[in-house]
Design a protein around this motif. Sequence first.
Motif: not given
Length: 183
Positions: A59-70
């Motif tokens: 999942l990519q955070d729209q604000d920071s552009g960081r990618v997280y596992s989900c």
Amino acid sequence: MTRDIRKRDRRDNNRFSSNRRKVAVRSAGEVLEAKLGFDLFTEGDKRLGWLLTFASSSLQDQDSGRVYSCVDLYFVTQDGSSFKAKYKFRPYFYAATKDKMEMDVEAYLRRRYENDIVDIEIVDKEDLDLKNHLSGLQKSYLKISFDTVQQLMQVKNDLLRVVERNKSKFDASGAYDSILHGK
């Protein structure tokens, strides 16, 4: 030194373009899932459903552009409709250290992998490898958390090489001690 920086810059550029491609592929996959009836449930009234299946995702955070596992969770409701939910989590593993060295190892890991490691906790756990593990004896471990599984695997592989190198040094010194002391 400058060659190392250029290599790192190229890797960062490749990683960025790779993430952009993943976003595009992920969007196409989500469009296909929506056509198949699995719209992403983000907000609204509570929904009750039975879990059909799950799949690892990111999942990519729209604000920071960081990618997280989900984890993508696919549900079917009582009326036959279906929906999908994303559950964000932090992958982690436990690392054992020598006694009373937890703080030193934690400081080293934070410096060495500052961009990859999100959090390090010192936790007490039972060591199930011990013969008397049912006695309740606990040992301190480092719980090392990451944003993505890729970061976890990269750090884990680096640490496994260090552990193997240290094991071979320890075995060599043990053999040397046995020769010296005749044990």
